[in-house]
Scaffold this motif. Structure first.
Motif, PDB file in Angstrom:
ATOM      1  N   GLU A   1       0.826  -1.211   0.000  1.00 40.22           N
ATOM      2  CA  GLU A   1       0.000   0.000   0.000  1.00 40.22           C
ATOM      3  C   GLU A   1       0.861   1.262   0.000  1.00 40.22           C
ATOM      4  OE1 GLU A   1      -2.343  -0.785   3.429  1.00 40.22           O
ATOM      5  OE2 GLU A   1      -3.774  -2.072   2.360  1.00 40.22           O
TER       6      GLU A   1
ATOM      7  N   ILE B   1       2.189   1.754  -3.527  1.00 39.91           N
ATOM      8  CA  ILE B   1       1.128   2.238  -4.421  1.00 39.91           C
ATOM      9  C   ILE B   1       0.914   3.731  -4.211  1.00 39.91           C
ATOM     10  CG2 ILE B   1      -1.376   2.173  -4.814  1.00 39.91           C
ATOM     11  CD1 ILE B   1      -1.266  -0.829  -4.391  1.00 39.91           C
TER      12      ILE B   1
ATOM     13  N   ILE C   1       0.530  -0.626 -10.603  1.00 39.28           N
ATOM     14  CA  ILE C   1      -0.439  -0.307  -9.546  1.00 39.28           C
ATOM     15  C   ILE C   1      -1.611  -1.292  -9.578  1.00 39.28           C
ATOM     16  CG2 ILE C   1      -2.136   1.397  -8.793  1.00 39.28           C
ATOM     17  CD1 ILE C   1      -0.136   3.572  -9.676  1.00 39.28           C
ATOM     18  N   ALA C   2      -2.086  -1.575 -10.803  1.00 38.53           N
ATOM     19  CA  ALA C   2      -3.205  -2.514 -10.946  1.00 38.53           C
ATOM     20  C   ALA C   2      -2.819  -3.908 -10.438  1.00 38.53           C
ATOM     21  CB  ALA C   2      -3.647  -2.579 -12.406  1.00 38.53           C
TER      22      ALA C   2
ATOM     23  N   ALA D   1      -0.428  -4.598  -8.282  1.00 39.25           N
ATOM     24  CA  ALA D   1      -0.234  -4.525  -6.831  1.00 39.25           C
ATOM     25  C   ALA D   1      -1.565  -4.580  -6.096  1.00 39.25           C
ATOM     26  CB  ALA D   1       0.516  -3.238  -6.476  1.00 39.25           C
ATOM     27  N   ARG D   2      -2.574  -3.896  -6.630  1.00 44.33           N
ATOM     28  CA  ARG D   2      -3.894  -3.912  -6.000  1.00 44.33           C
ATOM     29  C   ARG D   2      -4.512  -5.313  -6.041  1.00 44.33           C
ATOM     30  NH1 ARG D   2      -5.928   1.949  -8.399  1.00 44.33           N
ATOM     31  NH2 ARG D   2      -5.069   3.217  -6.689  1.00 44.33           N
TER      32      ARG D   2
ATOM     33  N   HIS E   1      -2.805  -8.031  -6.179  1.00 49.10           N
ATOM     34  CA  HIS E   1      -2.008  -8.824  -5.235  1.00 49.10           C
ATOM     35  C   HIS E   1      -2.472  -8.573  -3.800  1.00 49.10           C
ATOM     36  CE1 HIS E   1       1.297 -11.312  -4.081  1.00 49.10           C
ATOM     37  NE2 HIS E   1       1.932 -10.350  -3.419  1.00 49.10           N
ATOM     38  N   ILE E   2      -2.771  -7.337  -3.480  1.00 50.81           N
ATOM     39  CA  ILE E   2      -3.278  -6.994  -2.147  1.00 50.81           C
ATOM     40  C   ILE E   2      -4.589  -7.721  -1.867  1.00 50.81           C
ATOM     41  CG2 ILE E   2      -4.354  -5.132  -0.809  1.00 50.81           C
ATOM     42  CD1 ILE E   2      -2.214  -3.254  -1.852  1.00 50.81           C
ATOM     43  N   GLN E   3      -5.471  -7.757  -2.863  1.00 50.49           N
ATOM     44  CA  GLN E   3      -6.754  -8.446  -2.689  1.00 50.49           C
ATOM     45  C   GLN E   3      -6.538  -9.934  -2.397  1.00 50.49           C
ATOM     46  OE1 GLN E   3      -8.922  -7.582  -6.294  1.00 50.49           O
ATOM     47  NE2 GLN E   3      -9.842  -5.724  -5.459  1.00 50.49           N
TER      48      GLN E   3
ATOM     49  N   THR F   1      -4.953 -10.418   1.040  1.00 50.97           N
ATOM     50  CA  THR F   1      -5.923 -10.118   2.098  1.00 50.97           C
ATOM     51  C   THR F   1      -6.839 -11.312   2.331  1.00 50.97           C
ATOM     52  OG1 THR F   1      -5.894  -7.750   1.595  1.00 50.97           O
ATOM     53  CG2 THR F   1      -7.795  -8.584   2.804  1.00 50.97           C
TER      54      THR F   1
END
Length: 277
Positions: free
Chosen positions: A191, A194, A206-207, A209-210, A212-214, A217
């Motif tokens: 985060e 980003i 960024i897309a 990474a987001r 990957h975060i999802q 999580t």
């Protein structure tokens, strides 16, 4: 001749009654022995560094490497704690049942005991409990079906079983805290990067990474649910053995059988839910 037949019939009826009285004990012990989620969670705990390493650098990585060595050194002993409880429950189910089978190989795996690991709350009490359980199993593992054997085994086994289950619950809480720390480190790094990325130049990164975060999580949240369910299941197993111990002379009473049966079903439900995650 009629008297002999009558005595024989009464003996058979008595034997069947004893089996019926111990059916709920077998169910509880069998479900408790199958409760193996602790092993999966222990493996995840051991492999923490391999998951977090790509996100670490500098001093943080050095500290994580040192912690990793401690986890790996303790892993076999942490698994032995669960094996001790599982084999105890398998033996209790055997003693309370009609079938005879050998668990000698499983018992051999516990020989040599475990070492203390203070960093993970594995102390002298846990070490002694594994040793005590091994001695109790060696004594009862070949016992035939009889209520007296169940009574004596539960009386002898309650203290070390409760000690090991308390240790397992403590370890699960450590696993849960480790998972939370890993989650904060990994998601925090993603985060932060980003936030400092150029929205135009790094749009694809960024897309990714987001996304990957999802995914991470979901992974961490699922693990959190498993820890909570595992702790609940261990509580039920401990409660069940305490209940047997406190009511060991009343196993034939309907209310006791009902309560033990409910505990077995609750453990099975938790185990099934864990396996579905």
């Amino acid at each position: 001749m009629k008297i002999v037949k009558l005595v024989l019939i009464l003996c058979i009826a008595s034997s069947l009654t004893a089996c019926t009285n111990l059916k709920e004990v077998r169910e509880y012990a069998t479900e408790s022995a199958k409760f193996s989620s602790y092993n999966e969670l222990t493996l995840r705990f051991r492999d923490t560094y391999s998951r977090e390493q790509p996100y670490l650098n500098g001093e943080a990585e050095k500290l994580a490497q040192a912690t990793d060595l401690g986890r790996k050194a303790a892993y076999d002993d942490l698994i032995k704690i669960q094996k001790s409880v599982s084999l105890y429950m398998e033996t209790l189910a055997q003693v309370a049942g009609e079938d005879s089978f050998s668990l000698a190989k499983e018992l051999d795996a516990l020989k040599g005991g475990i070492k203390a690991h203070p960093n993970f709350n594995v102390d002298a009490k846990q070490v002694d409990a594994v040793s005590n359980i091994t001695q109790i199993l060696a004594k009862w593992i070949t016992s035939a079906h009889q209520e007296q054997a169940v009574r004596k085994m539960v009386q002898e086994g309650n203290e070390p079983v409760q000690t090991l289950l308390a240790g397992m619950k403590s370890l699960v809480r450590i696993y849960k805290a480790t998972n939370e720390n890993e989650k904060n480190e990994v998601l925090g790094l993603l985060e932060t990067n980003i936030a400092f990325a150029d929205a135009k130049k790094d749009a694809l990164l960024i897309a990714l990474a987001r996304a990957h975060i999802q995914a991470k999580t979901v992974e961490y949240n699922n693990a959190q649910v498993k820890y909570e369910l595992a702790e609940k299941g261990l509580n039920n197993i401990a409660e069940g053995h305490t209940y047997l111990h406190n009511n060991i002379d009343k196993l034939s009473k309907a209310e006791i059988k009902t309560s033990v049966s409910k505990l077995a079903k609750d453990i099975k439900i938790i185990r099934t839910n864990l396996e579905s995650l």
